[in-house]
Design a protein around this motif. Sequence first.
Motif, PDB file in Angstrom:
ATOM      1  N   VAL A 211     -47.419 -53.036 -47.147  1.00 36.47           N
ATOM      2  CA  VAL A 211     -46.627 -52.761 -45.933  1.00 36.47           C
ATOM      3  C   VAL A 211     -46.546 -51.263 -45.678  1.00 36.47           C
ATOM      4  O   VAL A 211     -46.644 -50.807 -44.536  1.00 36.47           O
ATOM      5  N   SER A 217     -45.927 -52.718 -38.304  1.00 31.82           N
ATOM      6  CA  SER A 217     -44.951 -53.800 -38.108  1.00 31.82           C
ATOM      7  C   SER A 217     -43.505 -53.319 -38.271  1.00 31.82           C
ATOM      8  O   SER A 217     -42.560 -54.031 -37.919  1.00 31.82           O
ATOM      9  N   LEU A 218     -43.307 -52.099 -38.775  1.00 35.55           N
ATOM     10  CA  LEU A 218     -41.955 -51.593 -39.040  1.00 35.55           C
ATOM     11  C   LEU A 218     -41.334 -50.884 -37.840  1.00 35.55           C
ATOM     12  O   LEU A 218     -40.158 -50.524 -37.871  1.00 35.55           O
ATOM     13  N   MET A 221     -38.097 -52.363 -36.452  1.00 39.23           N
ATOM     14  CA  MET A 221     -37.242 -53.003 -37.466  1.00 39.23           C
ATOM     15  C   MET A 221     -36.076 -52.108 -37.856  1.00 39.23           C
ATOM     16  O   MET A 221     -36.228 -50.896 -38.002  1.00 39.23           O
ATOM     17  N   TYR A 224     -35.870 -54.517 -43.260  1.00 42.28           N
ATOM     18  CA  TYR A 224     -37.088 -55.179 -43.714  1.00 42.28           C
ATOM     19  C   TYR A 224     -36.709 -56.198 -44.793  1.00 42.28           C
ATOM     20  O   TYR A 224     -36.059 -55.859 -45.783  1.00 42.28           O
ATOM     21  N   LYS A 242     -39.921 -44.778 -42.482  1.00 46.57           N
ATOM     22  CA  LYS A 242     -39.694 -46.143 -42.977  1.00 46.57           C
ATOM     23  C   LYS A 242     -40.745 -46.512 -44.027  1.00 46.57           C
ATOM     24  O   LYS A 242     -40.426 -47.125 -45.072  1.00 46.57           O
ATOM     25  N   ILE A 246     -40.204 -47.554 -48.085  1.00 48.34           N
ATOM     26  CA  ILE A 246     -40.754 -48.757 -48.716  1.00 48.34           C
ATOM     27  C   ILE A 246     -41.704 -48.390 -49.852  1.00 48.34           C
ATOM     28  O   ILE A 246     -41.718 -49.043 -50.908  1.00 48.34           O
TER      29      ILE A 246
END
Length: 426
Positions: A211, A217-218, A221, A224, A242, A246
Amino acid sequence: MFLKRSFDIDKQYNSNKPSSIPMQIQKIFSTHIYICISVRMPGKTVWWWIGRGGGYKDIIQSDDQPESRLRAKDISLDWLRARLKGVWIDSIVLDKENSILKIKSLNEEKEIYFGYKDNVLNFIDITKNEKSLSLFFSKSGNHEVVLPPINLDFDIVKQAEDINPLSKNNDWLNTIASKSSSEKERKLTRKIKNIKKDIEKLKLYETLYDVARNPDSLENMSIYNLENIKIKFKKTMNIHQKADLIFGKAKAYKKAIEIQTKRLEETIKQQQKKDDYLVNDKPFALNWRFNPPKNKIKDDPSDVKAQYFFNEDFKIAIGLNAKSNDYLRKTWAKKGDIWVHIENSTGAHLFIKSKRVPDLSEWECFASLLKEYSKYPATEISIVWTENQHVKPIKGKAGLVKFSKEKRLSLNYKKEWMNLLSLRSN
Protein backbone atom coordinates in the motif's frame (compact mmCIF):
# COMPACT_ATOMS: atom_id res chain seq x y z
CA MET A 1 2.74 -11.67 82.98
CA PHE A 2 1.95 -14.71 80.83
CA LEU A 3 -1.36 -16.49 80.49
CA LYS A 4 -1.31 -20.12 79.37
CA ARG A 5 1.53 -22.18 80.82
CA SER A 6 4.79 -21.62 82.56
CA PHE A 7 7.81 -23.44 83.89
CA ASP A 8 10.98 -22.38 85.65
CA ILE A 9 13.81 -22.15 83.10
CA ASP A 10 16.66 -23.15 85.42
CA LYS A 11 14.72 -26.12 86.81
CA GLN A 12 13.63 -27.36 83.39
CA TYR A 13 17.14 -27.34 81.96
CA ASN A 14 19.10 -28.17 85.09
CA SER A 15 19.79 -31.72 83.90
CA ASN A 16 21.18 -30.52 80.55
CA LYS A 17 24.77 -29.58 81.24
CA PRO A 18 26.32 -27.15 78.74
CA SER A 19 29.19 -28.25 76.56
CA SER A 20 32.71 -27.43 77.74
CA ILE A 21 33.66 -26.70 74.13
CA PRO A 22 32.11 -23.57 72.62
CA MET A 23 30.01 -23.85 69.47
CA GLN A 24 29.14 -21.32 66.79
CA ILE A 25 25.97 -20.60 64.83
CA GLN A 26 27.28 -20.50 61.26
CA LYS A 27 24.40 -20.54 58.79
CA ILE A 28 20.70 -19.74 58.95
CA PHE A 29 18.38 -20.70 56.09
CA SER A 30 14.66 -21.01 55.71
CA THR A 31 12.36 -23.19 53.68
CA HIS A 32 8.66 -22.54 53.24
CA ILE A 33 7.90 -24.57 56.38
CA TYR A 34 11.12 -24.65 58.47
CA ILE A 35 13.77 -22.32 59.90
CA CYS A 36 17.17 -24.06 59.57
CA ILE A 37 20.11 -23.19 61.86
CA SER A 38 23.55 -24.80 61.55
CA VAL A 39 25.72 -25.14 64.66
CA ARG A 40 29.42 -25.90 64.20
CA MET A 41 31.25 -27.90 66.84
CA PRO A 42 34.71 -29.53 66.58
CA GLY A 43 34.62 -32.08 63.78
CA LYS A 44 30.89 -31.82 63.14
CA THR A 45 28.10 -29.54 61.93
CA VAL A 46 24.57 -30.07 63.24
CA TRP A 47 21.44 -28.64 61.65
CA TRP A 48 18.37 -27.67 63.67
CA TRP A 49 15.13 -27.69 61.71
CA ILE A 50 12.50 -25.55 63.47
CA GLY A 51 8.96 -25.77 62.05
CA ARG A 52 7.36 -22.45 61.19
CA GLY A 53 3.97 -23.48 62.58
CA GLY A 54 0.62 -24.51 61.18
CA GLY A 55 0.97 -28.23 60.50
CA TYR A 56 4.73 -28.02 61.07
CA LYS A 57 5.47 -27.70 64.79
CA ASP A 58 8.55 -29.95 65.03
CA ILE A 59 12.05 -29.06 66.23
CA ILE A 60 14.48 -31.63 64.83
CA GLN A 61 18.24 -32.15 65.03
CA SER A 62 19.63 -33.49 61.74
CA ASP A 63 22.79 -33.90 59.69
CA ASP A 64 20.91 -32.75 56.58
CA GLN A 65 21.01 -29.17 55.38
CA PRO A 66 18.24 -27.64 53.24
CA GLU A 67 18.87 -27.96 49.51
CA SER A 68 19.01 -24.69 47.60
CA ARG A 69 15.82 -25.53 45.68
CA LEU A 70 13.91 -25.72 48.99
CA ARG A 71 15.08 -22.38 50.37
CA ALA A 72 12.93 -19.27 50.69
CA LYS A 73 13.43 -15.83 52.24
CA ASP A 74 11.35 -13.44 54.31
CA ILE A 75 11.93 -10.63 56.82
CA SER A 76 12.02 -13.07 59.75
CA LEU A 77 15.01 -14.89 58.22
CA ASP A 78 16.85 -11.59 57.69
CA TRP A 79 16.24 -10.64 61.32
CA LEU A 80 17.50 -14.00 62.66
CA ARG A 81 20.64 -13.81 60.53
CA ALA A 82 21.43 -10.31 61.81
CA ARG A 83 20.88 -11.40 65.43
CA LEU A 84 22.29 -14.96 65.57
CA LYS A 85 24.69 -15.60 62.70
CA GLY A 86 28.29 -15.99 63.94
CA VAL A 87 27.28 -16.03 67.62
CA TRP A 88 29.34 -18.27 69.90
CA ILE A 89 27.13 -20.39 72.12
CA ASP A 90 27.62 -22.53 75.19
CA SER A 91 24.67 -24.86 74.63
CA ILE A 92 21.66 -25.59 72.46
CA VAL A 93 19.08 -27.87 74.10
CA LEU A 94 15.72 -29.28 73.01
CA ASP A 95 12.85 -29.84 75.45
CA LYS A 96 11.03 -32.59 73.53
CA GLU A 97 8.00 -32.66 75.82
CA ASN A 98 7.12 -29.06 75.02
CA SER A 99 8.86 -28.50 71.66
CA ILE A 100 11.00 -25.67 73.00
CA LEU A 101 14.56 -25.02 71.84
CA LYS A 102 16.93 -23.14 74.17
CA ILE A 103 20.09 -21.41 72.88
CA LYS A 104 22.49 -20.09 75.52
CA SER A 105 25.31 -17.67 74.62
CA LEU A 106 28.90 -18.37 75.61
CA ASN A 107 29.04 -15.60 78.23
CA GLU A 108 25.61 -16.66 79.58
CA GLU A 109 24.30 -13.11 79.18
CA LYS A 110 21.77 -14.07 76.53
CA GLU A 111 19.27 -16.88 76.08
CA ILE A 112 16.89 -17.39 73.16
CA TYR A 113 13.92 -19.76 73.26
CA PHE A 114 12.01 -20.97 70.22
CA GLY A 115 8.53 -22.36 70.84
CA TYR A 116 4.96 -22.27 69.56
CA LYS A 117 2.26 -19.76 70.39
CA ASP A 118 -1.19 -19.72 68.74
CA ASN A 119 -0.06 -22.32 66.18
CA VAL A 120 2.91 -20.21 64.97
CA LEU A 121 6.64 -20.34 65.77
CA ASN A 122 7.74 -17.56 68.13
CA PHE A 123 10.81 -16.76 70.17
CA ILE A 124 11.71 -15.10 73.45
CA ASP A 125 15.03 -13.26 73.68
CA ILE A 126 16.33 -12.81 77.24
CA THR A 127 19.30 -10.59 78.13
CA LYS A 128 20.58 -10.93 81.70
CA ASN A 129 21.64 -7.90 83.75
CA GLU A 130 22.91 -7.82 87.34
CA LYS A 131 19.48 -7.83 89.00
CA SER A 132 16.91 -8.11 86.22
CA LEU A 133 16.20 -9.61 82.81
CA SER A 134 15.40 -7.77 79.61
CA LEU A 135 12.84 -9.81 77.68
CA PHE A 136 11.74 -9.51 74.04
CA PHE A 137 8.78 -11.55 72.80
CA SER A 138 8.41 -11.81 69.00
CA LYS A 139 4.61 -12.13 69.09
CA SER A 140 4.07 -8.69 70.61
CA GLY A 141 7.30 -6.89 69.80
CA ASN A 142 7.40 -5.66 73.40
CA HIS A 143 10.57 -5.22 75.44
CA GLU A 144 10.06 -5.77 79.17
CA VAL A 145 12.32 -5.69 82.20
CA VAL A 146 11.40 -8.47 84.65
CA LEU A 147 12.79 -10.13 87.75
CA PRO A 148 13.95 -13.77 87.68
CA PRO A 149 12.73 -16.45 87.57
CA ILE A 150 10.62 -15.89 84.46
CA ASN A 151 8.01 -18.00 82.73
CA LEU A 152 7.79 -18.88 79.06
CA ASP A 153 4.54 -18.03 77.32
CA PHE A 154 4.47 -20.93 74.87
CA ASP A 155 1.78 -23.47 74.10
CA ILE A 156 2.33 -27.14 74.98
CA VAL A 157 3.20 -28.99 71.76
CA LYS A 158 3.91 -32.71 71.79
CA GLN A 159 7.09 -33.42 69.83
CA ALA A 160 6.56 -36.11 67.17
CA GLU A 161 9.07 -38.92 66.82
CA ASP A 162 11.19 -40.07 63.84
CA ILE A 163 10.54 -37.11 61.57
CA ASN A 164 12.75 -36.53 58.54
CA PRO A 165 12.52 -32.78 57.84
CA LEU A 166 14.03 -33.13 54.36
CA SER A 167 11.38 -35.69 53.37
CA LYS A 168 8.66 -33.51 54.89
CA ASN A 169 9.89 -30.55 52.85
CA ASN A 170 9.96 -32.60 49.66
CA ASP A 171 6.41 -33.87 50.29
CA TRP A 172 5.23 -30.30 50.77
CA LEU A 173 7.12 -29.15 47.67
CA ASN A 174 5.66 -31.93 45.50
CA THR A 175 2.12 -31.05 46.59
CA ILE A 176 2.58 -27.34 45.92
CA ALA A 177 4.56 -27.94 42.72
CA SER A 178 1.74 -30.08 41.35
CA LYS A 179 -0.72 -27.24 41.86
CA SER A 180 1.78 -24.71 40.59
CA SER A 181 2.52 -26.87 37.52
CA SER A 182 -1.14 -27.02 36.46
CA GLU A 183 -1.56 -23.28 36.89
CA LYS A 184 1.70 -22.56 35.07
CA GLU A 185 0.70 -24.87 32.22
CA ARG A 186 -2.56 -22.97 31.73
CA LYS A 187 -0.77 -19.61 31.78
CA LEU A 188 1.88 -20.72 29.27
CA THR A 189 -0.70 -22.25 26.93
CA ARG A 190 -2.65 -18.99 26.97
CA LYS A 191 0.55 -17.00 26.43
CA ILE A 192 1.58 -19.12 23.42
CA LYS A 193 -1.88 -18.72 21.88
CA ASN A 194 -1.74 -14.92 22.26
CA ILE A 195 1.78 -14.65 20.82
CA LYS A 196 0.79 -16.71 17.75
CA LYS A 197 -2.24 -14.46 17.29
CA ASP A 198 0.01 -11.37 17.45
CA ILE A 199 2.43 -12.86 14.90
CA GLU A 200 -0.40 -13.49 12.44
CA LYS A 201 -1.43 -9.86 12.77
CA LEU A 202 2.16 -8.65 12.31
CA LYS A 203 2.54 -10.66 9.08
CA LEU A 204 0.27 -8.11 7.43
CA TYR A 205 3.35 -5.87 7.16
CA GLU A 206 3.83 -7.13 3.57
CA THR A 207 0.41 -5.81 2.59
CA LEU A 208 1.19 -2.49 4.28
CA TYR A 209 4.43 -2.24 2.28
CA ASP A 210 2.47 -2.75 -0.96
CA VAL A 211 0.00 0.00 0.00
CA ALA A 212 2.85 2.39 0.85
CA ARG A 213 4.50 1.73 -2.53
CA ASN A 214 1.23 2.33 -4.40
CA PRO A 215 -0.51 5.05 -2.33
CA ASP A 216 -3.09 6.26 -4.90
CA SER A 217 -5.93 4.58 -2.99
CA LEU A 218 -5.12 6.67 0.12
CA GLU A 219 -5.93 10.04 -1.43
CA ASN A 220 -9.43 10.51 0.00
CA MET A 221 -9.01 8.30 3.10
CA SER A 222 -9.15 9.57 6.69
CA ILE A 223 -8.74 6.05 8.13
CA TYR A 224 -7.02 3.04 6.58
CA ASN A 225 -8.44 -0.35 7.68
CA LEU A 226 -6.77 -3.70 7.13
CA GLU A 227 -8.48 -6.54 9.01
CA ASN A 228 -8.01 -5.52 12.67
CA ILE A 229 -5.41 -2.84 11.88
CA LYS A 230 -6.66 0.76 11.88
CA ILE A 231 -4.43 3.71 10.88
CA LYS A 232 -5.82 7.25 11.25
CA PHE A 233 -4.64 10.13 9.06
CA LYS A 234 -4.59 13.81 9.99
CA LYS A 235 -6.71 16.06 7.80
CA THR A 236 -3.64 18.04 6.71
CA MET A 237 -1.77 14.97 5.39
CA ASN A 238 -1.15 14.61 1.68
CA ILE A 239 -0.91 11.27 -0.11
CA HIS A 240 2.87 10.94 0.39
CA GLN A 241 2.66 11.66 4.13
CA LYS A 242 -0.01 8.99 4.45
CA ALA A 243 2.23 6.53 2.58
CA ASP A 244 5.14 7.38 4.93
CA LEU A 245 2.95 6.69 7.96
CA ILE A 246 1.91 3.29 6.62
CA PHE A 247 5.49 2.46 5.61
CA GLY A 248 6.67 3.22 9.18
CA LYS A 249 3.95 0.99 10.59
CA ALA A 250 4.97 -1.85 8.22
CA LYS A 251 8.61 -1.49 9.22
CA ALA A 252 7.71 -1.65 12.94
CA TYR A 253 5.55 -4.76 12.36
CA LYS A 254 8.37 -6.54 10.53
CA LYS A 255 10.79 -5.88 13.40
CA ALA A 256 8.17 -6.94 15.96
CA ILE A 257 7.81 -10.35 14.24
CA GLU A 258 11.42 -11.15 15.15
CA ILE A 259 10.82 -10.20 18.78
CA GLN A 260 7.55 -12.13 19.06
CA THR A 261 9.03 -15.20 17.35
CA LYS A 262 11.85 -15.23 19.90
CA ARG A 263 9.31 -14.89 22.72
CA LEU A 264 7.33 -17.79 21.29
CA GLU A 265 10.39 -20.05 21.14
CA GLU A 266 11.36 -19.20 24.75
CA THR A 267 7.82 -19.80 26.01
CA ILE A 268 7.59 -23.18 24.26
CA LYS A 269 10.94 -24.22 25.82
CA GLN A 270 9.66 -23.08 29.21
CA GLN A 271 6.50 -25.14 28.73
CA GLN A 272 8.55 -28.24 27.89
CA LYS A 273 10.69 -27.92 31.04
CA LYS A 274 7.92 -28.78 33.47
CA ASP A 275 10.35 -29.81 36.20
CA ASP A 276 11.71 -26.28 36.32
CA TYR A 277 8.42 -24.66 37.33
CA LEU A 278 9.10 -22.52 40.36
CA VAL A 279 7.05 -22.59 43.53
CA ASN A 280 6.07 -18.99 44.13
CA ASP A 281 4.26 -19.57 47.42
CA LYS A 282 5.58 -17.43 50.26
CA PRO A 283 6.91 -19.10 53.42
CA PHE A 284 4.43 -19.79 56.20
CA ALA A 285 4.03 -16.31 57.74
CA LEU A 286 5.44 -15.85 61.23
CA ASN A 287 4.15 -12.28 61.70
CA TRP A 288 6.90 -11.45 64.19
CA ARG A 289 7.01 -7.92 65.53
CA PHE A 290 10.48 -6.40 65.77
CA ASN A 291 9.26 -3.19 67.37
CA PRO A 292 6.39 -2.62 69.81
CA PRO A 293 3.14 -1.63 68.07
CA LYS A 294 2.53 2.08 67.99
CA ASN A 295 -0.49 3.14 69.96
CA LYS A 296 -2.54 5.48 67.84
CA ILE A 297 -3.80 8.44 69.81
CA LYS A 298 -7.51 8.66 69.20
CA ASP A 299 -9.27 11.98 69.06
CA ASP A 300 -11.24 12.71 72.20
CA PRO A 301 -14.81 13.75 71.24
CA SER A 302 -15.01 15.83 74.42
CA ASP A 303 -12.29 18.13 73.01
CA VAL A 304 -14.20 18.78 69.79
CA LYS A 305 -15.69 22.22 69.34
CA ALA A 306 -18.36 22.08 66.66
CA GLN A 307 -21.88 23.26 65.94
CA TYR A 308 -24.53 20.90 64.59
CA PHE A 309 -27.73 21.74 62.67
CA PHE A 310 -30.44 19.67 61.07
CA ASN A 311 -33.76 19.78 59.19
CA GLU A 312 -35.76 17.22 57.23
CA ASP A 313 -33.27 17.16 54.33
CA PHE A 314 -29.88 17.92 55.86
CA LYS A 315 -27.62 17.14 58.79
CA ILE A 316 -24.88 19.76 59.11
CA ALA A 317 -21.69 20.03 61.18
CA ILE A 318 -19.26 22.94 61.25
CA GLY A 319 -15.88 22.89 63.00
CA LEU A 320 -14.92 25.81 65.24
CA ASN A 321 -11.14 25.17 65.19
CA ALA A 322 -8.52 23.21 63.23
CA LYS A 323 -8.62 20.14 65.47
CA SER A 324 -12.42 19.99 65.27
CA ASN A 325 -12.34 20.34 61.48
CA ASP A 326 -10.06 17.28 61.34
CA TYR A 327 -12.25 15.31 63.74
CA LEU A 328 -15.43 16.00 61.77
CA ARG A 329 -13.74 15.03 58.49
CA LYS A 330 -12.33 11.74 59.88
CA THR A 331 -15.11 10.68 62.24
CA TRP A 332 -18.42 12.45 61.70
CA ALA A 333 -18.49 12.71 57.90
CA LYS A 334 -18.61 9.64 55.63
CA LYS A 335 -17.04 9.25 52.19
CA GLY A 336 -20.07 10.43 50.22
CA ASP A 337 -20.89 13.41 52.46
CA ILE A 338 -20.21 16.96 51.23
CA TRP A 339 -17.28 19.06 52.42
CA VAL A 340 -17.53 22.85 51.94
CA HIS A 341 -15.03 25.67 52.51
CA ILE A 342 -14.65 29.34 51.60
CA GLU A 343 -12.17 29.46 48.74
CA ASN A 344 -8.70 30.94 49.39
CA SER A 345 -9.53 31.74 52.99
CA THR A 346 -8.88 30.30 56.42
CA GLY A 347 -11.86 29.33 58.54
CA ALA A 348 -14.42 26.70 59.35
CA HIS A 349 -15.05 23.48 57.43
CA LEU A 350 -18.69 22.62 56.77
CA PHE A 351 -19.92 19.03 56.36
CA ILE A 352 -23.33 18.11 54.96
CA LYS A 353 -25.13 14.78 55.12
CA SER A 354 -27.92 14.52 52.57
CA LYS A 355 -29.43 12.18 50.00
CA ARG A 356 -29.34 14.96 47.40
CA VAL A 357 -27.16 17.86 46.23
CA PRO A 358 -28.39 21.25 47.57
CA ASP A 359 -30.08 23.66 45.17
CA LEU A 360 -28.79 27.20 44.60
CA SER A 361 -30.85 28.86 47.34
CA GLU A 362 -29.70 26.23 49.82
CA TRP A 363 -26.09 26.75 48.76
CA GLU A 364 -26.49 30.46 49.54
CA CYS A 365 -27.61 29.56 53.06
CA PHE A 366 -24.69 27.17 53.58
CA ALA A 367 -22.23 29.81 52.29
CA SER A 368 -23.79 32.36 54.69
CA LEU A 369 -23.38 29.91 57.58
CA LEU A 370 -19.70 29.48 56.65
CA LYS A 371 -19.21 33.25 56.40
CA GLU A 372 -20.49 33.82 59.93
CA TYR A 373 -18.52 31.01 61.56
CA SER A 374 -15.35 31.89 59.60
CA LYS A 375 -15.71 35.65 60.26
CA TYR A 376 -15.41 36.24 56.53
CA PRO A 377 -15.77 40.00 55.84
CA ALA A 378 -17.25 40.12 52.31
CA THR A 379 -20.91 39.63 51.37
CA GLU A 380 -20.04 37.87 48.12
CA ILE A 381 -18.81 34.42 49.07
CA SER A 382 -16.85 32.06 46.81
CA ILE A 383 -17.06 28.49 48.08
CA VAL A 384 -15.44 25.24 47.01
CA TRP A 385 -17.07 21.85 47.65
CA THR A 386 -16.47 18.19 46.96
CA GLU A 387 -17.23 14.78 48.44
CA ASN A 388 -15.44 14.07 51.71
CA GLN A 389 -13.60 11.09 50.17
CA HIS A 390 -11.69 13.55 47.94
CA VAL A 391 -10.43 15.60 50.90
CA LYS A 392 -7.03 14.52 52.30
CA PRO A 393 -5.10 15.92 55.29
CA ILE A 394 -1.69 17.56 55.00
CA LYS A 395 0.61 15.67 57.34
CA GLY A 396 1.68 17.55 60.44
CA LYS A 397 -0.60 20.54 59.84
CA ALA A 398 -3.87 20.47 61.75
CA GLY A 399 -6.89 21.60 59.79
CA LEU A 400 -5.05 21.91 56.47
CA VAL A 401 -6.27 19.72 53.63
CA LYS A 402 -5.84 19.12 49.93
CA PHE A 403 -8.82 18.23 47.76
CA SER A 404 -9.76 17.11 44.26
CA LYS A 405 -12.79 16.80 41.95
CA GLU A 406 -14.04 20.05 43.46
CA LYS A 407 -16.76 22.43 42.23
CA ARG A 408 -16.96 26.17 42.81
CA LEU A 409 -19.82 28.59 43.41
CA SER A 410 -19.97 32.36 43.90
CA LEU A 411 -22.90 33.26 46.18
CA ASN A 412 -24.43 36.15 48.10
CA TYR A 413 -24.78 36.41 51.86
CA LYS A 414 -28.24 35.73 53.34
CA LYS A 415 -28.52 36.99 56.91
CA GLU A 416 -31.65 34.91 57.55
CA TRP A 417 -30.02 31.65 56.41
CA MET A 418 -31.14 29.68 59.47
CA ASN A 419 -34.80 30.53 59.04
CA LEU A 420 -34.69 29.98 55.28
CA LEU A 421 -33.51 26.40 55.83
CA SER A 422 -35.73 25.87 58.88
CA LEU A 423 -32.66 24.65 60.72
CA ARG A 424 -32.60 23.49 64.31
CA SER A 425 -29.42 23.18 66.32
CA ASN A 426 -28.41 20.52 68.82
